[in-house]
Motif scaffolding. Structure first.
Motif, short mmCIF file in Angstrom:
data_model
loop_
_atom_site.label_atom_id
_atom_site.label_comp_id
_atom_site.label_asym_id
_atom_site.label_seq_id
_atom_site.Cartn_x
_atom_site.Cartn_y
_atom_site.Cartn_z
N UNK A 191 0.71 -1.18 0.07
CA UNK A 191 0.01 -0.16 -0.04
C UNK A 191 0.74 1.27 -0.05
N UNK A 192 1.90 1.17 0.30
CA UNK A 192 3.03 2.36 0.26
C UNK A 192 3.55 2.61 -0.88
N UNK A 193 4.17 1.44 -1.57
CA UNK A 193 4.63 1.70 -2.82
C UNK A 193 5.31 0.59 -3.57
N UNK A 194 6.78 0.81 -4.10
CA UNK A 194 7.50 -0.35 -4.54
C UNK A 194 8.29 -1.07 -3.54
N UNK A 195 7.86 -2.53 -3.62
CA UNK A 195 8.56 -3.20 -2.82
C UNK A 195 9.76 -4.08 -3.29
N UNK A 196 9.65 -4.65 -4.41
CA UNK A 196 10.99 -5.04 -5.20
C UNK A 196 10.17 -5.76 -6.50
N UNK A 197 11.01 -7.20 -6.79
CA UNK A 197 10.60 -7.80 -7.91
C UNK A 197 11.03 -9.09 -7.65
N UNK A 238 7.30 -4.47 -21.96
CA UNK A 238 6.61 -5.71 -21.65
C UNK A 238 6.16 -5.83 -20.18
N UNK A 239 6.43 -4.34 -19.46
CA UNK A 239 5.95 -4.45 -18.29
C UNK A 239 6.73 -5.39 -17.26
N UNK A 240 7.88 -5.93 -17.58
CA UNK A 240 8.69 -6.75 -16.87
C UNK A 240 10.16 -6.47 -16.82
N UNK A 241 10.67 -6.18 -15.55
CA UNK A 241 10.05 -6.47 -14.24
C UNK A 241 9.45 -5.69 -13.50
N UNK A 242 9.16 -4.38 -14.32
CA UNK A 242 8.45 -3.19 -13.62
C UNK A 242 7.23 -2.63 -14.35
N UNK A 243 6.09 -2.77 -13.53
CA UNK A 243 4.98 -2.00 -14.43
C UNK A 243 5.18 -0.41 -14.19
N UNK A 244 4.44 0.54 -14.90
CA UNK A 244 4.61 2.13 -14.76
C UNK A 244 3.56 2.47 -13.56
N UNK A 253 0.35 -9.41 -11.29
CA UNK A 253 0.21 -10.50 -12.48
C UNK A 253 -0.48 -9.80 -13.45
N UNK A 254 -1.06 -8.70 -13.59
CA UNK A 254 -1.93 -8.00 -14.64
C UNK A 254 -1.40 -6.53 -14.87
N UNK A 255 -0.76 -6.03 -15.84
CA UNK A 255 -0.25 -4.72 -15.88
C UNK A 255 -1.53 -3.97 -16.27
N UNK A 256 -1.54 -2.80 -16.02
CA UNK A 256 -2.56 -1.93 -16.48
C UNK A 256 -2.68 -1.60 -17.94
N UNK A 257 -3.76 -1.25 -18.47
CA UNK A 257 -3.80 -1.00 -20.01
C UNK A 257 -3.11 0.26 -20.37
N UNK A 258 -2.93 1.09 -19.60
CA UNK A 258 -2.56 2.56 -19.79
C UNK A 258 -1.79 2.98 -18.62
N UNK A 259 -0.82 3.51 -18.74
CA UNK A 259 0.16 3.99 -17.76
C UNK A 259 -0.73 4.96 -16.44
N UNK A 260 -0.52 4.70 -15.49
CA UNK A 260 -1.59 5.53 -14.61
C UNK A 260 -0.81 6.72 -14.43
#
Length: 354
Positions: free
Chosen positions: A154-160, A226-232, A271-278
Motif C-alpha cells: 500500500x505504500x509503494x514499490x517493494x521489489x521484484x 513488456x511490463x517486466x520486471x516493472x509496471x509503470x 500479475x496483470x499490468x494496467x492497459x494505460x500508464x497510471x
C-alpha cells in the motif's frame, strides 16, 4: 565427531566449497549456474516455511481471499468486496487489525493504478543463498507467479520476484545494492535510475544533469518493456537531498523510499499490468499548505488643534468634537470614518484624564 585431523580438513574443505559457490553465484548474477539448485531448495524448503508461518499465524490462510483481483472492468469493485470480506474473516485483534489496514491500503492503491494483483504474506526474511535484501512470500508458481514480476504494497514499490517455487517465491527488495529501477519524476517527467543502498536512501541518477530537482519531489516507476520486471506508476519515494551537478551529464539525488523494508507483512504481486500508464494516480494526495494570514492594514490618525482628525496622507477623516454616531466629514471613506470614531474616542479620553 571427534576433533581429529581428518575432521578439521573436512571442515576447511566444506568452508572453501561454500565460499566458492557464493563467489560463482554473485558473479553469475541472474544467469547464475547455481540457479537450478536455488529453485530446488525453494521447492524443498518452501512447504516447511509455509508450515511454520501457518502455525504461528492463524489468519495466514485468509490472505488467499485477496489472491485474485477480479476481471479488469470490475477491478475496483472486486477489490473493495474482497477487502470487506477479509475484514470480516480476520477479526479485530491488534495484529489482525494491522493486516486489515495494510490490505485496505494495498487494494486501494492497486485499484488506483488498475493493477491486477495476487496478495501474499511475508513468511521469511533474508535468504540462505546469499546476503541480499530479500524476503520469502507464501505464493508461488501454483498461484501464477513468475520471475521478474513487480511486487508492491500500500505504500509503494517493494521489489521484484527473482526465484519462484511451487508454493513460495523470493523477492529482491528495492533497497538491495543490486536492485535498479527506472524512475520518472512527478509533473516534470524527468527520467532516472534508482539504485538501492541498504538502510540508506535510494540513490537516483537523473539523465539530465541540469534537471530541476528539489527536496520533496516525488518519483514513480517508469515501467519496463513488456511490463517486466516493472509496471509503470508505482510510487518509489521522495527526494530528501540533491547533490550539486558540478557540470556532470547526470545528476544524483537521494530518495527516501515510501516502503519500510524492515516491517513488511502483506504484499501484492502484479500479475496483470494496467492497459494505460497510471502516471501519478497512485501517488498519495499531498496536503495543502495552510495559507499565511494577510496582514491587517493600520491607519495612523493625528489630532489637529481644531479637533480635526488627519490620516497619514493629510486627509481629514473626522473631528473629535463630533457626537457619537455623527457622519464623517465630506470625502471620508466608511472605513476611515470608523477609524476616526475610534481615534476620536481615544483623544477625548486623553483630554478628560489631563
Amino acid at each position: 565427531m571427534r576433533d581429529t585431523r581428518e575432521s578439521r580438513l573436512l571442515l576447511v574443505l566444506l568452508i572453501a566449497i561454500a565460499f566458492a559457490l557464493i563467489t560463482v553465484d554473485i558473479r553469475g548474477g541472474e544467469e547464475s549456474p547455481v540457479d537450478g539448485a536455488r529453485q530446488a531448495a525453494a521447492t524443498v524448503l518452501g512447504p516447511v516455511e509455509n508450515g511454520v508461518a501457518a502455525a504461528v499465524d492463524p489468519v495466514g490462510n485468509a490472505i488467499g481471499a485477496v489472491r485474485d483481483s477480479g476481471d479488469r472492468h470490475d477491478r475496483i469493485a472486486a477489490l473493495e468486496q474482497e477487502n470487506a470480506a477479509l475484514k470480516t474473516k480476520l477479526g479485530s485483534d491488534d495484529r489482525n487489525a494491522s493486516k486489515v489496514r495494510q490490505l485496505d491500503t494495498m487494494l486501494r492503491s492497486a485499484g488506483a493504478g488498475q493493477y491486477g494483483i495476487k496478495g501474499a504474506e511475508v513468511i521469511a526474511i533474508g535468504a540462505a543463498q546469499g546476503f541480499s535484501w530479500t524476503i520469502t512470500i507464501d505464493a508461488g508458481a501454483h498461484d501464477g507467479l513468475k520471475r521478474d514480476m513487480t511486487v508492491l504494497n500500500g505504500e509503494g514499490l517493494v521489489g521484484r520476484v527473482t526465484t519462484v517455487g511451487p508454493n513460495t517465491a523470493t523477492v529482491l527488495l528495492a533497497n538491495d545494492p543490486d536492485f535498479t529501477v527506472g524512475t520518472r519524476m512527478e509533473k516534470t517527467d524527468e527520467l532516472g535510475f534508482a539504485t538501492g543502498q541498504g538502510s540508506r536512501p535510494l540513490s537516483v541518477q537523473f539523465l539530465n544533469g541540469k534537471a530541476d530537482v528539489k527536496k520533496g519531489d516525488r518519483l514513480v516507476t517508469f515501467g519496463s518493456s513488456g511490463d517486466k520486471p516493472f509496471v509503470p506508476g508505482v510510487p518509489v519515494g521522495e527526494v530528501v537531498r540533491v547533490d550539486p551537478s558540478g557540470g556532470d551529464l547526470t545528476r544524483t539525488v537521494h530518495v527516501r523510499p515510501y516502503v519500510g523494508f524492515t516491517k513488511l507483512d502483506i504484499v501484492g504481486i502484479v500479475v496483470q499490468a494496467p492497459r494505460e500508464d497510471p502516471r501519478d494516480m497512485v501517488l498519495p494526495k499531498q496536503a495543502k499548505k495552510p495559507e499565511k494570514p494577510k496582514p491587517t492594514p493600520t491607519v495612523t490618525v493625528m489630532v489637529q488643534p481644531n479637533g480635526d482628525l488627519v490620516d497619514g496622507s493629510g486627509k481629514v477623516v473626522g473631528n473629535i468634537n463630533e457626537k457619537p454616531g455623527a457622519s464623517a466629514s465630506p470625502g471620508a471613506s466608511p472605513d476611515a470614518s470608523g477609524n476616526a470614531d475610534t481615534a476620536a474616542g481615544d483623544a477625548a479620553n486623553e483630554q478628560e484624564l489631563s
